[in-house]
Scaffold this active site. Structure first.
Site, PDB file in Angstrom:
ATOM      1  N   CYS A   1      34.042  41.703  46.043  1.00 38.84           N
ATOM      2  CA  CYS A   1      35.159  41.647  45.107  1.00 38.84           C
ATOM      3  C   CYS A   1      35.873  40.310  45.261  1.00 38.84           C
ATOM      4  O   CYS A   1      36.103  39.852  46.385  1.00 38.84           O
ATOM      5  CB  CYS A   1      36.120  42.802  45.389  1.00 38.84           C
ATOM      6  SG  CYS A   1      37.527  42.875  44.280  1.00 38.84           S
TER       7      CYS A   1
ATOM      8  N   HIS B   1      32.739  48.821  38.616  1.00 37.93           N
ATOM      9  CA  HIS B   1      33.656  48.091  39.499  1.00 37.93           C
ATOM     10  C   HIS B   1      34.892  47.632  38.718  1.00 37.93           C
ATOM     11  O   HIS B   1      36.029  47.824  39.163  1.00 37.93           O
ATOM     12  CB  HIS B   1      32.919  46.898  40.111  1.00 37.93           C
ATOM     13  CG  HIS B   1      33.734  46.097  41.068  1.00 37.93           C
ATOM     14  ND1 HIS B   1      33.549  46.161  42.430  1.00 37.93           N
ATOM     15  CD2 HIS B   1      34.741  45.200  40.873  1.00 37.93           C
ATOM     16  CE1 HIS B   1      34.405  45.337  43.025  1.00 37.93           C
ATOM     17  NE2 HIS B   1      35.138  44.737  42.097  1.00 37.93           N
ATOM     18  N   GLU B   2      34.673  47.022  37.546  1.00 41.62           N
ATOM     19  CA  GLU B   2      35.801  46.492  36.767  1.00 41.62           C
ATOM     20  C   GLU B   2      36.667  47.613  36.205  1.00 41.62           C
ATOM     21  O   GLU B   2      37.896  47.508  36.201  1.00 41.62           O
ATOM     22  CB  GLU B   2      35.313  45.568  35.649  1.00 41.62           C
ATOM     23  CG  GLU B   2      34.512  44.362  36.112  1.00 41.62           C
ATOM     24  CD  GLU B   2      35.113  43.587  37.271  1.00 41.62           C
ATOM     25  OE1 GLU B   2      36.348  43.524  37.404  1.00 41.62           O
ATOM     26  OE2 GLU B   2      34.333  43.030  38.071  1.00 41.62           O
TER      27      GLU B   2
ATOM     28  N   HIS C   1      38.962  48.788  38.794  1.00 44.54           N
ATOM     29  CA  HIS C   1      40.143  47.921  38.902  1.00 44.54           C
ATOM     30  C   HIS C   1      41.213  48.334  37.901  1.00 44.54           C
ATOM     31  O   HIS C   1      42.405  48.351  38.226  1.00 44.54           O
ATOM     32  CB  HIS C   1      39.774  46.456  38.652  1.00 44.54           C
ATOM     33  CG  HIS C   1      39.358  45.702  39.871  1.00 44.54           C
ATOM     34  ND1 HIS C   1      40.175  45.532  40.972  1.00 44.54           N
ATOM     35  CD2 HIS C   1      38.202  45.054  40.155  1.00 44.54           C
ATOM     36  CE1 HIS C   1      39.542  44.817  41.883  1.00 44.54           C
ATOM     37  NE2 HIS C   1      38.341  44.510  41.415  1.00 44.54           N
TER      38      HIS C   1
END
Length: 185
Positions: free
Chosen positions: A109, A152-153, A156
């Protein structure tokens, strides 16, 4: 504006922003094109594959992804591009379907530079989002690096850090820049 500061997990004030669930982007949004350009520039400068808006202090549901071109080595040692770079601007993305099968892979990250861990993710995902022109789009059954980057995004945007997904924290390791794998946002 150009390059933006990437917030870091190890800074308590910045971590507070990184762990906040983001608000939907309202469309149309005239300032969005510049923000997206800044995000791509920042992500590329940091050698990333993805970047979510909260990583630069913007708590909106916006992320960018750039999957590098696929290269193949010829018998003479030269490399040739067999698939072009894939870029995505994801406004208000959501995972609408996900595989029950898991794929465990090394993940990093930009908000925790130099650290990577084994993260379980769905083997494939289908994601719906709005593009920069305000049109709804769908990425069907994304696999591999794209599936991992999408998950992953979107994590976030939900205030979830990749370190929270690691089942065995002993897999979290520090790597030098030379040996580091591709890094998602």
């Amino acid at each position: 504006m150009g390059l933006r500061h990437i917030l870091r997990i190890d800074n308590p004030d910045e971590k507070k922003i990184l762990t906040t669930r983001c608000h939907p982007v309202r469309m149309p949004n005239p300032s969005l094109k510049q923000l997206v350009a800044d995000m791509f520039e920042t992500m590329h400068a940091a050698n990333g594959v993805g970047l979510a808006a909260p990583q630069i202090g913007v708590t909106q549901r916006l992320a960018v992804i750039a999957i590098p071109p696929m290269m193949e080595e010829r018998p003479d040692g030269t490399k040739v591009e067999v698939a072009p770079e894939q870029t995505f601007v994801l406004i208000n993305p959501e995972i609408v379907k996900a595989s029950d099968q898991e794929d465990v892979g090394l993940e990093g990250c930009l908000s925790l530079p130099g650290w990577y861990g084994e993260v379980p993710r769905a083997a494939w995902v289908t994601v719906e989002y709005t593009d920069l022109n305000g049109r709804r789009q769908r990425i069907r059954r994304a696999t591999g690096l794209l599936a991992r980057a999408l998950q992953h995004e979107i994590d976030h945007l939900d205030g979830v850090l990749f370190t929270e997904r690691i089942r065995d924290l002993s897999t979290l390791k520090s790597y030098s820049e030379e040996e580091a794998p591709a890094t998602t946002g």
